[in-house]
Scaffold this motif. Sequence first.
Motif, PDB file in Angstrom:
ATOM      1  N   GLY A  36       1.079  -1.424   0.368  1.00 50.28           N
ATOM      2  CA  GLY A  36       0.019   0.123  -0.002  1.00 50.28           C
ATOM      3  C   GLY A  36       0.835   0.592  -0.009  1.00 50.28           C
ATOM      4  O   GLY A  36       0.172   2.950  -0.418  1.00 50.28           O
ATOM      5  N   GLN A  37       2.220   1.071   0.587  1.00 59.54           N
ATOM      6  CA  GLN A  37       2.443   2.315   0.908  1.00 59.54           C
ATOM      7  C   GLN A  37       3.092   2.869  -0.533  1.00 59.54           C
ATOM      8  O   GLN A  37       3.564   3.924  -0.714  1.00 59.54           O
ATOM      9  CB  GLN A  37       3.960   1.908   1.644  1.00 59.54           C
ATOM     10  CG  GLN A  37       3.375   1.779   2.520  1.00 59.54           C
ATOM     11  CD  GLN A  37       4.612   1.788   4.233  1.00 59.54           C
ATOM     12  OE1 GLN A  37       5.926   2.394   3.521  1.00 59.54           O
ATOM     13  NE2 GLN A  37       4.681   1.409   5.269  1.00 59.54           N
ATOM     14  N   PRO A  38       3.843   2.645  -1.603  1.00 56.14           N
ATOM     15  CA  PRO A  38       3.908   3.170  -3.060  1.00 56.14           C
ATOM     16  C   PRO A  38       2.872   3.709  -3.777  1.00 56.14           C
ATOM     17  O   PRO A  38       2.821   4.598  -3.887  1.00 56.14           O
ATOM     18  CB  PRO A  38       4.460   1.584  -3.289  1.00 56.14           C
ATOM     19  CG  PRO A  38       5.181   1.015  -2.424  1.00 56.14           C
ATOM     20  CD  PRO A  38       4.258   0.967  -1.627  1.00 56.14           C
ATOM     21  N   LEU A  39       1.716   2.994  -3.496  1.00 54.81           N
ATOM     22  CA  LEU A  39       0.396   3.674  -3.960  1.00 54.81           C
ATOM     23  C   LEU A  39      -0.446   4.621  -3.263  1.00 54.81           C
ATOM     24  O   LEU A  39      -0.609   6.005  -3.466  1.00 54.81           O
ATOM     25  CB  LEU A  39      -0.698   2.395  -3.394  1.00 54.81           C
ATOM     26  CG  LEU A  39      -0.725   1.415  -4.192  1.00 54.81           C
ATOM     27  CD1 LEU A  39      -2.074   0.334  -4.101  1.00 54.81           C
ATOM     28  CD2 LEU A  39      -0.753   0.865  -5.459  1.00 54.81           C
ATOM     29  N   LEU A  40       0.913   4.538  -2.291  1.00 50.91           N
ATOM     30  CA  LEU A  40      -0.333   5.725  -1.143  1.00 50.91           C
ATOM     31  C   LEU A  40       0.951   7.388  -2.087  1.00 50.91           C
ATOM     32  O   LEU A  40       0.718   8.098  -1.843  1.00 50.91           O
ATOM     33  CB  LEU A  40      -0.030   6.207   0.778  1.00 50.91           C
ATOM     34  CG  LEU A  40      -1.126   5.420   1.087  1.00 50.91           C
ATOM     35  CD1 LEU A  40      -0.454   5.044   2.937  1.00 50.91           C
ATOM     36  CD2 LEU A  40      -2.008   6.149   1.479  1.00 50.91           C
ATOM     37  N   ALA A  41       1.762   7.195  -1.853  1.00 48.69           N
ATOM     38  CA  ALA A  41       3.023   7.988  -2.695  1.00 48.69           C
ATOM     39  C   ALA A  41       2.811   8.458  -3.942  1.00 48.69           C
ATOM     40  O   ALA A  41       2.870   9.701  -4.157  1.00 48.69           O
ATOM     41  CB  ALA A  41       4.833   7.534  -2.333  1.00 48.69           C
ATOM     42  N   GLY A  42       3.149   7.626  -4.593  1.00 47.78           N
ATOM     43  CA  GLY A  42       1.961   8.005  -5.988  1.00 47.78           C
ATOM     44  C   GLY A  42       0.652   8.551  -6.076  1.00 47.78           C
ATOM     45  O   GLY A  42       0.913   9.170  -7.449  1.00 47.78           O
ATOM     46  N   ALA A  43      -0.282   8.580  -5.860  1.00 45.18           N
ATOM     47  CA  ALA A  43      -1.145   9.195  -5.270  1.00 45.18           C
ATOM     48  C   ALA A  43      -1.425  10.576  -5.242  1.00 45.18           C
ATOM     49  O   ALA A  43      -1.270  11.051  -5.945  1.00 45.18           O
ATOM     50  CB  ALA A  43      -2.345   8.570  -4.702  1.00 45.18           C
ATOM     51  N   LEU A  44      -0.304  11.005  -4.311  1.00 45.78           N
ATOM     52  CA  LEU A  44       0.142  12.092  -3.638  1.00 45.78           C
ATOM     53  C   LEU A  44       0.628  12.672  -4.962  1.00 45.78           C
ATOM     54  O   LEU A  44       0.527  13.811  -5.158  1.00 45.78           O
ATOM     55  CB  LEU A  44       1.136  11.591  -2.721  1.00 45.78           C
ATOM     56  CG  LEU A  44       0.274  12.194  -1.215  1.00 45.78           C
ATOM     57  CD1 LEU A  44       1.555  12.231   0.098  1.00 45.78           C
ATOM     58  CD2 LEU A  44      -0.369  12.845  -0.965  1.00 45.78           C
ATOM     59  N   ARG A  45       1.923  12.083  -5.922  1.00 46.53           N
ATOM     60  CA  ARG A  45       2.400  12.522  -6.898  1.00 46.53           C
ATOM     61  C   ARG A  45       1.747  13.159  -7.585  1.00 46.53           C
ATOM     62  O   ARG A  45       1.237  14.198  -8.765  1.00 46.53           O
ATOM     63  CB  ARG A  45       3.327  11.925  -6.436  1.00 46.53           C
ATOM     64  CG  ARG A  45       4.295  12.181  -7.925  1.00 46.53           C
ATOM     65  CD  ARG A  45       5.542  11.307  -8.576  1.00 46.53           C
ATOM     66  NE  ARG A  45       6.197  12.512 -10.283  1.00 46.53           N
ATOM     67  CZ  ARG A  45       7.009  13.376  -9.791  1.00 46.53           C
ATOM     68  NH1 ARG A  45       7.970  13.806  -9.166  1.00 46.53           N
ATOM     69  NH2 ARG A  45       7.594  13.658 -11.147  1.00 46.53           N
ATOM     70  N   GLU A  46       0.233  12.392  -8.186  1.00 47.86           N
ATOM     71  CA  GLU A  46      -0.115  11.824  -9.753  1.00 47.86           C
ATOM     72  C   GLU A  46      -1.063  13.073  -9.235  1.00 47.86           C
ATOM     73  O   GLU A  46      -0.852  13.750 -10.775  1.00 47.86           O
ATOM     74  CB  GLU A  46      -1.236  10.763  -9.462  1.00 47.86           C
ATOM     75  CG  GLU A  46      -1.591  10.230 -10.929  1.00 47.86           C
ATOM     76  CD  GLU A  46      -3.363   9.534 -10.541  1.00 47.86           C
ATOM     77  OE1 GLU A  46      -4.063   9.254 -11.275  1.00 47.86           O
ATOM     78  OE2 GLU A  46      -2.520   8.591 -10.168  1.00 47.86           O
ATOM     79  N   SER A  47      -2.341  13.242  -8.667  1.00 50.31           N
ATOM     80  CA  SER A  47      -2.837  14.616  -8.536  1.00 50.31           C
ATOM     81  C   SER A  47      -1.847  15.724  -8.475  1.00 50.31           C
ATOM     82  O   SER A  47      -2.557  16.818  -8.898  1.00 50.31           O
ATOM     83  CB  SER A  47      -3.842  14.535  -7.152  1.00 50.31           C
ATOM     84  OG  SER A  47      -3.139  13.881  -5.706  1.00 50.31           O
ATOM     85  N   LEU A  48      -0.429  16.419  -8.279  1.00 49.93           N
ATOM     86  CA  LEU A  48       0.421  16.914  -8.396  1.00 49.93           C
ATOM     87  C   LEU A  48       0.478  17.324  -9.335  1.00 49.93           C
ATOM     88  O   LEU A  48       0.191  18.616 -10.188  1.00 49.93           O
ATOM     89  CB  LEU A  48       1.200  17.176  -7.300  1.00 49.93           C
ATOM     90  CG  LEU A  48       1.095  17.094  -5.858  1.00 49.93           C
ATOM     91  CD1 LEU A  48       2.653  17.478  -4.836  1.00 49.93           C
ATOM     92  CD2 LEU A  48       0.292  18.290  -5.546  1.00 49.93           C
ATOM     93  N   GLU A  49       0.944  15.873 -10.499  1.00 50.49           N
ATOM     94  CA  GLU A  49       1.775  16.286 -12.193  1.00 50.49           C
ATOM     95  C   GLU A  49      -0.125  16.696 -12.667  1.00 50.49           C
ATOM     96  O   GLU A  49       0.407  17.050 -13.427  1.00 50.49           O
ATOM     97  CB  GLU A  49       1.811  15.040 -12.509  1.00 50.49           C
ATOM     98  CG  GLU A  49       2.701  15.348 -13.352  1.00 50.49           C
ATOM     99  CD  GLU A  49       3.264  13.863 -13.854  1.00 50.49           C
ATOM    100  OE1 GLU A  49       4.204  13.214 -14.619  1.00 50.49           O
ATOM    101  OE2 GLU A  49       3.141  12.523 -12.501  1.00 50.49           O
ATOM    102  N   ILE A  50      -1.204  16.438 -12.347  1.00 47.25           N
ATOM    103  CA  ILE A  50      -1.799  16.430 -13.385  1.00 47.25           C
ATOM    104  C   ILE A  50      -2.797  17.901 -13.237  1.00 47.25           C
ATOM    105  O   ILE A  50      -2.709  18.127 -14.106  1.00 47.25           O
ATOM    106  CB  ILE A  50      -3.187  15.100 -12.942  1.00 47.25           C
ATOM    107  CG1 ILE A  50      -3.072  14.018 -13.686  1.00 47.25           C
ATOM    108  CG2 ILE A  50      -5.289  15.560 -13.614  1.00 47.25           C
ATOM    109  CD1 ILE A  50      -3.678  13.129 -13.144  1.00 47.25           C
ATOM    110  N   SER A  51      -2.474  18.427 -12.216  1.00 47.59           N
ATOM    111  CA  SER A  51      -2.893  19.499 -11.784  1.00 47.59           C
ATOM    112  C   SER A  51      -1.764  20.863 -12.895  1.00 47.59           C
ATOM    113  O   SER A  51      -2.473  22.215 -12.548  1.00 47.59           O
ATOM    114  CB  SER A  51      -3.235  19.789 -10.507  1.00 47.59           C
ATOM    115  OG  SER A  51      -2.150  19.813  -9.448  1.00 47.59           O
TER     116      SER A  51
END
Length: 248
Positions: A36-51
């Motif tokens: 779960g930890q890589p998913l949590l970290a990746g999700a934080l970055r993903e929304s920043l990148e998309i925005s």
Amino acid sequence: MTTQLGEAKSSTELVISWEALPADFQLEDEPVENTGQPLLAGALRESLEISGFIQPQMLIASNFGLCATINGQFVAKAPDWVYVPSVNQVLGERKSYTPNLDGDIPAIVMEFLSDIEGGEYSFKRTYPPGKWFFYEQILQVPIYVIFDPNGGLLEFYQLENSRYELKQPDENGRHWIDSMGLFLGTWQGTKEARTGYWLRWWDEAGNLLLWAVEQIEQERQRAEQERQQKERLIAYLQSQGIDPNNLK
């Protein structure tokens, strides 16, 4: 570059220097505690990148070595997530990052609690120092976040007078991060087959920064609404004896 750090509780001074990673230094290669930890970290970055938040000079990484030399001994800690506003040199790949030498001090470090880890709260100042002590006293990172993915508890610490102080969230359960111009808070739901608590970003107006799958669903719903509106308009025109195909 060298810094001396004294503490009232101890007569021992720590001499801190910011040096490049030694060529023969082996960074700890600990296994990820859970999937779960890589998913949590990746999700934080993903929304920043998309925005469109992420800029080339920024450094955003997970399980990435932050380095300092303390009393001549090299120390590296790898937080679960780290944000550095500006680096001196934009590189495609980095093995580690030394604040002051390579760029800004990290603005935020995050640790995700696991059943087998307790070092997030460690103030051990002897070699190798604990994570809390390293972030607070050595790197002096302004914001330290500790998140429990299982229970959803978000602990938000801010550096004040050289000590981390626990901050309470606002009425929406979120914390404002001035250096990012964003709110950080918790959210409960499903992403990538993981159902539970997540850390999410909101903009100053309170709008949630979406993940890719959410943007796709939002666009699908918008297209469906437009299709339904078009069908209703066609039905109305036909009821009035008007052929929609003859409209110009």
